[in-house]
Design an enzyme around this catalytic site. Structure first.
Site, short mmCIF file in Angstrom:
data_model
loop_
_atom_site.label_atom_id
_atom_site.label_comp_id
_atom_site.label_asym_id
_atom_site.label_seq_id
_atom_site.Cartn_x
_atom_site.Cartn_y
_atom_site.Cartn_z
N SER A 123 19.45 33.77 20.32
CA SER A 123 18.48 34.76 20.79
C SER A 123 18.30 34.83 22.29
CB SER A 123 17.12 34.52 20.13
OG SER A 123 17.14 35.00 18.81
N LYS B 290 8.82 35.34 27.56
CA LYS B 290 8.90 35.81 26.16
C LYS B 290 7.56 35.57 25.47
CE LYS B 290 11.87 35.48 22.04
NZ LYS B 290 13.09 34.87 21.46
N SER C 109 16.74 37.82 19.72
CA SER C 109 15.37 38.28 19.71
C SER C 109 14.73 38.34 21.08
CB SER C 109 14.54 37.36 18.80
OG SER C 109 14.44 36.05 19.35
#
Lengths: 95, 487
Positions: free
Chosen positions: B178, B79, B154
């Site tokens: 997330s 990420k 997210s």
């Protein structure tokens, strides 16, 4: 909790974010709506309840005050928008 | 040897160990897959193909030398708020569009030490604020099960990359759901560890009392392997647990007879899709057939307040954390105005997207004079009540089982202009985050052809137990290695 236009401008100033007129109105409506949904929290009985700043019980963590290498200055300055003679260059804070 | 990208990480490890293929071949297979589907999915902000092949060659040398770990030579996605020395790290924001970190995060150091191969930096909602990965300055990620739908957020880039075969496993971060929510919407396994299990050193901060890095994988074993690699004490993050990490894979394969499962009734609310409720009921029946004891009458009465608590505390912490983006030290800078303050206000106006501005302002308001007691302090007190209710539940139960998300994946743009509707997507994941508890989402079937996720919440540092329960379910249900039909 209906926020006024002045409320939004005050918050934006505290947060150091410039807003357009459209944004002021949009955020006024959205933030007011969100805060309305959160109003139910006020009715929760929290008398005698301690706030949780952190999910785990934490104790201070101490270590020896040993000098260790820091990041190379050139590597750090490589991300700065404006540099001069090994320093970050900024506009005058005090005129 | 083709389509090696279809393997789970542990299957690939076996193949590498037996010399059936090399890490370079595996990495090339994944990179070819990326080239094919990335134009549709947009799971990555930055691809690191050359670096990946270099790391794959190093991994092959380790494999030949007999010094490999379970992650040596395995292609991973990372990420894009996990800093990687020399590799652009943006947090999905224009503010950090050109930021090249001068150091590595703890979790990436561990991945590198293990010999993992980084395919790229995964797309995400800006500064991890969002539930759909539509709030990225680099365009939305699309759900590999249907590109008209969101992947969740997210960590939507990480979940979509795993689901589409663009890496074998990935790292995400979870502040209020997330990891778990996008894992559910993409049919993958996602684990949010106990707060303090994984070091946040080198993680671009959002809500510091909530943020945790965790894995997304195609099955429970892969997720356990990743957490084994990244978890543990780090002297650079004083909130990490100093106790040694248990061997999490040790819990896999244990039966669950006698395990006590609580099902909190407050999680079965109106607004939940019937298909989601039906899949959870089927999963509970499967747990009972495996010998677990399921109690459906558990009550966690303050669950309804978790959303307000989270959306006051997380933005408050964000407003403080994101104060560092001033256009002076690093990141985007607008120097068009004549004074320092105006430059700062313009930098933040042009560098941040709408959702980030909204949350900074919400947090600034909640912390401001006159409102601190009514909003922030009140939220922190209700947080205590939520934590106490969980603690009481874990006196009676080993784990709690809930849906991960009230709905399956929704259409791009459907909720982007209605922030409160978007916030409701996290309603089932927020309570465990507020309490700092570990929770995993595992696939439990489909509704209207789209994946449904089931959440298993455990007590503090009891990741082993939730992995045991999740693994037993996965083995019995057969829902594992769900690759999305994108091509």
């Amino acid at each position: 909790m209906a926020l006024t236009r002045d409320d939004v401008l005050h918050i934006a100033r505290l947060a150091r974010i410039a807003l357009s007129d459209d944004e002021v109105e949009r955020f006024r409506a959205q933030l007011s709506g969100i805060l309305d949904h959160f109003a139910a929290l006020a009715a929760v009985d929290t008398d005698g309840v301690e706030p949780t700043a952190h999910p785990l019980p934490l104790a201070n963590v101490m270590r020896e005050d040993v000098i260790e290498p820091s990041l190379p200055r050139d590597d750090v300055l490589a991300n700065a928008p404006l540099t001069e003679d090994g320093y970050i260059r900024v506009r005058a804070v005090l005129e | 040897m083709s389509e090696l990208w279809r393997l789970t990480a542990h299957e690939a490890h076996e193949g590498l160990r037996r010399r059936e293929f090399t890490s370079v071949e595996l990495t090339e297979s994944v990179l070819e897959r990326v080239a094919r589907v990335e134009p549709t999915i947009n799971a990555y902000i930055t691809l690191t193909a050359e670096l990946a092949l270099e790391q794959a060659r190093e991994a092959d040398a380790k494999l030949a030398a007999g010094t490999a770990t379970p992650l040596t030579g395995i292609p991973v996605g990372v990420k894009d708020l996990i800093v990687t020395k020399g590799v652009r790290t943006t947090a999905g924001s224009k503010m950090l569009e050109n930021f090249i970190p001068p150091y590595d995060s703890h979790v990436y150091e561990n991945l590198r030490r293990a010999g993992a191969v980084m395919i790229g930096k995964c797309n995400m909602d800006e500064f991890a604020m969002g539930s759909s990965t539509e709030h990225s300055a680099f365009g939305p990620t699309r759900n590999p099960w249907n590109p008209e739908l969101v992947p969740g957020g997210s960590s939507g880039g990480s979940a979509a990359a795993v689901a589409a075969g663009e890496c074998l496993v990935a790292l995400g971060s979870d502040t209020g759901g997330s990891i778990r929510q996008p894992a559910a919407l993409c049919g993958q396994v996602g684990l949010d560890p106990t707060y303090g299990r994984v070091s946040r050193y080198g993680i671009i901060a959002f809500g510091s009392s909530l943020d945790q890095v965790g894995p997304i994988g195609r099955d429970v074993e892969d997720v356990a392997t990743m957490l084994d690699c990244i978890g543990g004490h780090d002297p650079r993050d004083s909130t990490t647990n100093p106790e040694p990490m248990p061997d999490l894979r040790h819990y896999l394969g244990r039966d669950i007879r006698g395990i006590r499962i609580g099902v909190p009734k407050e999680y079965f609310i109106s607004g939940m899709e019937p298909g989601v409720a039906a899949r959870i009921e089927e999963a509970l029946a499967l747990f009972e057939s495996l010998g677990a004891v399921v109690d459906r009458e558990v009550s966690l009465p303050s669950t309804e307040h978790a959303l307000a608590v989270y959306y006051l505390i997380a933005p408050s912490e964000a407003s403080a954390n994101l104060a560092r983006y001033d256009g002076v030290k690093y990141g985007f800078s607008d120097r068009s105005a004549p004074t320092m303050w105006e430059n700062m206000e313009q930098t933040r106006a042009k560098g941040f997207g709408n959702e980030v501005k909204r949350r900074i302002m919400l947090g600034t308001y909640a912390l401001s004079a006159g409102y601190y007691d009514a909003y922030y302090l009140k939220a922190q007190k209700v947080r205590t009540i939520i934590s106490r209710e969980f603690a009481e539940a874990f006196q009676k139960f080993d784990v709690l089982v809930t849906p991960t998300s009230p709905t399956v994946a929704f259409r791009l743009g459907a909720k982007v202009d209605d922030p409160f509707a978007m916030y409701l997507n996290d309603i089932y994941t927020l309570p465990a985050s507020v309490a700092g508890l570990p929770a995993i989402s595992v696939p439990c079937g489909f509704s209207d052809g789209l994946p449904v996720g089931m959440q298993i919440i455990g007590n503090f540092f009891d990741e082993g137990r939730i992995l045991q329960v999740a693994h037993a379910y996965e083995q019995a249900s057969g829902y594992r290695n769900l690759l999305a039909p994108v091509d």
